[in-house]
Design a protein around this motif. Structure first.
Motif, PDB file in Angstrom:
ATOM      1  N   TRP A 130      -1.440   1.435  -4.825  1.00 27.59           N
ATOM      2  CA  TRP A 130      -0.589   0.264  -4.597  1.00 27.59           C
ATOM      3  C   TRP A 130       0.638   0.325  -5.486  1.00 27.59           C
ATOM      4  CZ3 TRP A 130      -1.873  -3.251  -0.785  1.00 27.59           C
ATOM      5  CH2 TRP A 130      -3.147  -3.089  -0.241  1.00 27.59           C
ATOM      6  N   ILE A 189      10.149   9.105   0.943  1.00 27.71           N
ATOM      7  CA  ILE A 189       9.377   7.866   1.035  1.00 27.71           C
ATOM      8  C   ILE A 189       9.637   7.263   2.412  1.00 27.71           C
ATOM      9  CG2 ILE A 189       8.934   5.581   0.071  1.00 27.71           C
ATOM     10  CD1 ILE A 189      10.009   6.540  -2.582  1.00 27.71           C
ATOM     11  N   GLU A 190       8.563   6.963   3.115  1.00 26.78           N
ATOM     12  CA  GLU A 190       8.680   6.399   4.462  1.00 26.78           C
ATOM     13  C   GLU A 190       8.015   5.024   4.511  1.00 26.78           C
ATOM     14  OE1 GLU A 190       8.685  10.636   6.895  1.00 26.78           O
ATOM     15  OE2 GLU A 190       6.792   9.845   6.150  1.00 26.78           O
ATOM     16  N   LEU A 191       8.550   4.173   5.369  1.00 21.82           N
ATOM     17  CA  LEU A 191       8.047   2.801   5.504  1.00 21.82           C
ATOM     18  C   LEU A 191       7.548   2.601   6.925  1.00 21.82           C
ATOM     19  CD1 LEU A 191       7.874  -0.120   4.256  1.00 21.82           C
ATOM     20  CD2 LEU A 191      10.186  -0.481   5.171  1.00 21.82           C
ATOM     21  N   ASP A 192       6.449   1.876   7.069  1.00 17.03           N
ATOM     22  CA  ASP A 192       5.902   1.705   8.422  1.00 17.03           C
ATOM     23  C   ASP A 192       6.551   0.535   9.152  1.00 17.03           C
ATOM     24  OD1 ASP A 192       4.672  -0.554   7.430  1.00 17.03           O
ATOM     25  OD2 ASP A 192       2.684  -0.031   8.171  1.00 17.03           O
ATOM     26  N   ALA A 219       0.846  -1.196   0.000  1.00 16.89           N
ATOM     27  CA  ALA A 219       0.000   0.000   0.000  1.00 16.89           C
ATOM     28  C   ALA A 219       0.882   1.246   0.000  1.00 16.89           C
ATOM     29  CB  ALA A 219      -0.910  -0.001   1.223  1.00 16.89           C
ATOM     30  N   TRP A 235      16.523   1.995   4.316  1.00 19.80           N
ATOM     31  CA  TRP A 235      15.635   2.673   5.254  1.00 19.80           C
ATOM     32  C   TRP A 235      16.404   3.127   6.482  1.00 19.80           C
ATOM     33  CZ3 TRP A 235      11.308   3.642   2.804  1.00 19.80           C
ATOM     34  CH2 TRP A 235      10.912   2.777   1.784  1.00 19.80           C
ATOM     35  N   ILE A 237       0.540   5.447   0.423  1.00 20.89           N
ATOM     36  CA  ILE A 237      -0.256   6.628   0.738  1.00 20.89           C
ATOM     37  C   ILE A 237       0.503   7.843   0.236  1.00 20.89           C
ATOM     38  CG2 ILE A 237      -1.251   8.010   2.617  1.00 20.89           C
ATOM     39  CD1 ILE A 237      -0.891   5.307   4.321  1.00 20.89           C
ATOM     40  N   MET A 247      -4.648   6.881  -1.714  1.00 18.91           N
ATOM     41  CA  MET A 247      -3.952   5.634  -1.403  1.00 18.91           C
ATOM     42  C   MET A 247      -4.005   4.752  -2.638  1.00 18.91           C
ATOM     43  SD  MET A 247      -4.552   2.581   1.335  1.00 18.91           S
ATOM     44  CE  MET A 247      -4.847   1.289   0.119  1.00 18.91           C
ATOM     45  N   ARG A 298      10.671   5.299   9.376  1.00 13.51           N
ATOM     46  CA  ARG A 298      11.843   4.965   8.567  1.00 13.51           C
ATOM     47  C   ARG A 298      11.733   5.669   7.231  1.00 13.51           C
ATOM     48  NH1 ARG A 298      11.973  -1.524   8.898  1.00 13.51           N
ATOM     49  NH2 ARG A 298       9.722  -1.232   8.629  1.00 13.51           N
ATOM     50  N   ARG A 299      12.808   6.275   6.807  1.00 11.13           N
ATOM     51  CA  ARG A 299      12.815   7.056   5.574  1.00 11.13           C
ATOM     52  C   ARG A 299      13.884   6.519   4.635  1.00 11.13           C
ATOM     53  NH1 ARG A 299      11.841  13.449   5.069  1.00 11.13           N
ATOM     54  NH2 ARG A 299      10.093  12.776   6.337  1.00 11.13           N
ATOM     55  N   GLY A 305       6.301  -2.830   7.672  1.00  9.27           N
ATOM     56  CA  GLY A 305       6.874  -2.967   6.339  1.00  9.27           C
ATOM     57  C   GLY A 305       5.850  -3.207   5.244  1.00  9.27           C
ATOM     58  N   ASP A 306       4.570  -2.982   5.558  1.00  9.52           N
ATOM     59  CA  ASP A 306       3.552  -3.255   4.545  1.00  9.52           C
ATOM     60  C   ASP A 306       2.783  -2.010   4.105  1.00  9.52           C
ATOM     61  OD1 ASP A 306       2.018  -2.840   6.751  1.00  9.52           O
ATOM     62  OD2 ASP A 306       0.923  -4.734   6.641  1.00  9.52           O
ATOM     63  N   ALA A 307       3.327  -0.837   4.425  1.00  7.06           N
ATOM     64  CA  ALA A 307       2.706   0.401   3.946  1.00  7.06           C
ATOM     65  C   ALA A 307       3.784   1.455   3.748  1.00  7.06           C
ATOM     66  CB  ALA A 307       1.654   0.902   4.931  1.00  7.06           C
ATOM     67  N   LEU A 308       3.670   2.184   2.648  1.00  6.63           N
ATOM     68  CA  LEU A 308       4.577   3.277   2.337  1.00  6.63           C
ATOM     69  C   LEU A 308       3.837   4.600   2.468  1.00  6.63           C
ATOM     70  CD1 LEU A 308       6.138   1.866  -0.966  1.00  6.63           C
ATOM     71  CD2 LEU A 308       7.261   1.950   1.276  1.00  6.63           C
ATOM     72  N   LEU A 309       4.561   5.620   2.873  1.00  5.44           N
ATOM     73  CA  LEU A 309       4.013   6.974   2.905  1.00  5.44           C
ATOM     74  C   LEU A 309       4.899   7.849   2.028  1.00  5.44           C
ATOM     75  CD1 LEU A 309       2.021   9.064   4.043  1.00  5.44           C
ATOM     76  CD2 LEU A 309       3.563   9.360   5.986  1.00  5.44           C
ATOM     77  N   CYS A 323       3.902   5.160  12.998  1.00  9.04           N
ATOM     78  CA  CYS A 323       4.487   3.911  12.497  1.00  9.04           C
ATOM     79  C   CYS A 323       5.438   4.173  11.331  1.00  9.04           C
ATOM     80  CB  CYS A 323       3.382   2.968  12.046  1.00  9.04           C
ATOM     81  SG  CYS A 323       2.340   2.378  13.400  1.00  9.04           S
ATOM     82  N   PHE A 324       5.326   5.363  10.729  1.00 13.52           N
ATOM     83  CA  PHE A 324       6.200   5.689   9.591  1.00 13.52           C
ATOM     84  C   PHE A 324       7.437   6.419  10.114  1.00 13.52           C
ATOM     85  CE2 PHE A 324       1.946   5.182   7.876  1.00 13.52           C
ATOM     86  CZ  PHE A 324       2.171   4.381   6.782  1.00 13.52           C
TER      87      PHE A 324
END
Lengths: 133, 133
Positions: A34, A75-78, A18, B113, A20, A32, B106-107, A81-85, B103-104
């Protein structure tokens, strides 16, 4: 650029994560969508957001038809590890295929969804050959 | 309250819809999780965010163990009907089970990351009987 970062992502059973998109200036959440590994790699390499269109089963170069490209600022990762911001600059100020700034233009009120945002641009003038970008 | 609003949501094959939580004051995106119809209905009825935990296959009353409840200020639906955006007040200021605000944390930088946010509270002191809330 190294693709070591791809290994830390927990892709779902369809090989997608995912993503965002948030306006880096205003903080507004725009949409949002994919990404698969290829679209994320291209996004990182080019700096423009590229998604995976599930409905069209192909790479979706955001704004390729409308011009409403998203320039990636970060780009950020939660934690899971299953969602990007994605922190983006939204060219044209319109992320939604309906011609609105954000895809989140309906708000729950008195038991149903109420449209809270006007169309900024007629979608008919935004697109030529595709239904949605 | 009427549940007419549930009919406008495009649930995935597992009966879930993606739910993004955003801090209503700061605009920071805190987390992304999933809701089924029951958890969304409870969230609407109570005003506290309740998700569906895919890993535990049960309702996940956010903050039930840690106290980090999310008070819902608004719920928005996207154009495709397959993503929700919750504007929340994050009690305790911590949304992530790692003890961070978001939760975000990590960049992406130089190909991997990088952790960009410190732990605000030791997770060991946040939980008693569950691994994650």
């Amino acid at each position: 650029m190294s693709n070591e970062f791809l290994k830390h992502i927990k892709w779902n059973s369809d090989g997608l994560v995912a993503a965002i998109a948030q306006d880096a200036s205003s903080g507004r959440v725009l949409m949002m969508a994919w990404m698969n590994a290829e679209s994320l790699q291209i996004s990182v390499d080019t700096g423009d957001a590229v998604y995976w269109s599930r409905s069209r089963a192909k790479l979706w170069r955001k704004g390729e038809s409308s011009g409403n490209v998203q320039k990636i600022r970060a780009i950020e990762l939660d934690c899971d590890g299953d969602a990007l911001l994605l922190q983006v600059e939204q060219l044209g100020g319109i992320a939604c295929h309906t011609g609105r700034q954000s895809c989140f233009y309906r708000r729950l009120s008195t038991g149903d969804w109420q449209t809270t945002e006007a169309v900024l641009k007629d979608p008919a003038t935004m697109y030529q050959h595709v239904d949605k970008t």
